[in-house]
Design a protein around this motif. Structure first.
Motif, mmCIF file in Angstrom:
data_model
loop_
_atom_site.group_PDB
_atom_site.id
_atom_site.type_symbol
_atom_site.label_atom_id
_atom_site.label_comp_id
_atom_site.label_asym_id
_atom_site.label_seq_id
_atom_site.Cartn_x
_atom_site.Cartn_y
_atom_site.Cartn_z
ATOM 1 N N LEU A 33 45.470 42.647 29.977
ATOM 2 C CA LEU A 33 44.188 42.223 30.464
ATOM 3 C C LEU A 33 43.924 40.701 30.399
ATOM 4 O O LEU A 33 43.641 39.898 31.358
ATOM 5 C CB LEU A 33 43.139 43.104 30.291
ATOM 6 C CG LEU A 33 41.842 42.832 30.957
ATOM 7 C CD1 LEU A 33 41.967 42.954 32.338
ATOM 8 C CD2 LEU A 33 40.848 43.700 30.309
ATOM 9 N N GLU A 34 43.678 40.285 29.055
ATOM 10 C CA GLU A 34 43.453 38.912 28.834
ATOM 11 C C GLU A 34 44.410 37.982 29.522
ATOM 12 O O GLU A 34 43.805 36.961 29.832
ATOM 13 C CB GLU A 34 43.448 38.856 27.279
ATOM 14 C CG GLU A 34 42.924 37.604 26.879
ATOM 15 C CD GLU A 34 41.361 37.298 27.046
ATOM 16 O OE1 GLU A 34 41.030 36.181 27.351
ATOM 17 O OE2 GLU A 34 40.559 38.272 27.241
ATOM 18 N N ALA A 36 46.085 38.463 32.209
ATOM 19 C CA ALA A 36 45.939 38.547 33.709
ATOM 20 C C ALA A 36 44.564 37.695 33.926
ATOM 21 O O ALA A 36 44.605 36.969 34.984
ATOM 22 C CB ALA A 36 45.653 39.915 33.911
ATOM 23 N N LEU A 37 43.608 37.701 33.079
ATOM 24 C CA LEU A 37 42.317 37.055 33.469
ATOM 25 C C LEU A 37 42.642 35.645 33.277
ATOM 26 O O LEU A 37 42.019 34.755 34.293
ATOM 27 C CB LEU A 37 41.339 37.580 32.393
ATOM 28 C CG LEU A 37 40.652 38.977 32.834
ATOM 29 C CD1 LEU A 37 39.826 39.186 31.692
ATOM 30 C CD2 LEU A 37 39.947 38.940 34.057
ATOM 31 N N GLN A 38 43.516 35.082 32.400
ATOM 32 C CA GLN A 38 43.911 33.790 32.080
ATOM 33 C C GLN A 38 44.634 33.324 33.488
ATOM 34 O O GLN A 38 44.257 31.899 33.747
ATOM 35 C CB GLN A 38 44.335 33.363 30.816
ATOM 36 C CG GLN A 38 43.439 33.763 29.662
ATOM 37 C CD GLN A 38 44.229 33.411 28.526
ATOM 38 O OE1 GLN A 38 45.559 33.223 28.261
ATOM 39 N NE2 GLN A 38 43.393 33.332 27.185
ATOM 40 N N PHE A 40 44.634 34.510 36.505
ATOM 41 C CA PHE A 40 43.743 34.630 37.514
ATOM 42 C C PHE A 40 42.861 33.431 37.610
ATOM 43 O O PHE A 40 42.681 32.594 38.685
ATOM 44 C CB PHE A 40 42.841 35.880 37.553
ATOM 45 C CG PHE A 40 41.934 35.989 38.516
ATOM 46 C CD1 PHE A 40 42.337 35.976 39.847
ATOM 47 C CD2 PHE A 40 40.544 35.387 38.492
ATOM 48 C CE1 PHE A 40 41.802 36.492 40.942
ATOM 49 C CE2 PHE A 40 39.606 35.696 39.814
ATOM 50 C CZ PHE A 40 40.212 36.165 40.881
ATOM 51 N N GLU A 41 42.219 32.949 36.326
ATOM 52 C CA GLU A 41 41.135 31.729 36.279
ATOM 53 C C GLU A 41 42.249 30.601 36.480
ATOM 54 O O GLU A 41 41.803 29.864 37.245
ATOM 55 C CB GLU A 41 40.852 31.647 34.884
ATOM 56 C CG GLU A 41 39.731 30.605 34.815
ATOM 57 C CD GLU A 41 39.209 30.296 33.486
ATOM 58 O OE1 GLU A 41 38.435 29.465 32.932
ATOM 59 O OE2 GLU A 41 39.599 31.099 32.574
#
Length: 80
Positions: A33-34, A36-38, A40-41
């Motif tokens: 998740l972490e 993936a969020l990075q 995405f950002e």
């Protein structure tokens, strides 16, 4: 993450290539998740940078094709 260069230092083509790589990695669904969020950002930042590059290029083309305040483009006719 594929690269850590600032988007401003990348060409349009480099930004798009990195964005394609990020999308491909995220589509596989194997990222924590972490990460993936990075990703995405980073992808959002790259997309905004690419959009600005396109907007700048469009404005430059408009400036180059305008003479005395009027468009001076001719109709393009393909040989095909």
């Amino acid at each position: 993450m594929t690269t850590t260069k600032k988007p401003e230092s990348l060409s349009f083509e480099q930004s798009m290539q990195e964005l394609e790589t990020l999308v491909s990695m995220m589509e596989q669904g194997d990222l924590p998740l972490e990460d993936a969020l990075q990703s995405f950002e980073r992808g959002i930042t790259l997309a905004r940078h690419s959009q600005q590059k396109l907007k700048d290029a469009e404005q430059k083309v408009q400036i180059l094709t305008t003479q005395n305040g009027q468009q001076s483009l001719d109709v393009f006719e393909s040989d095909n």
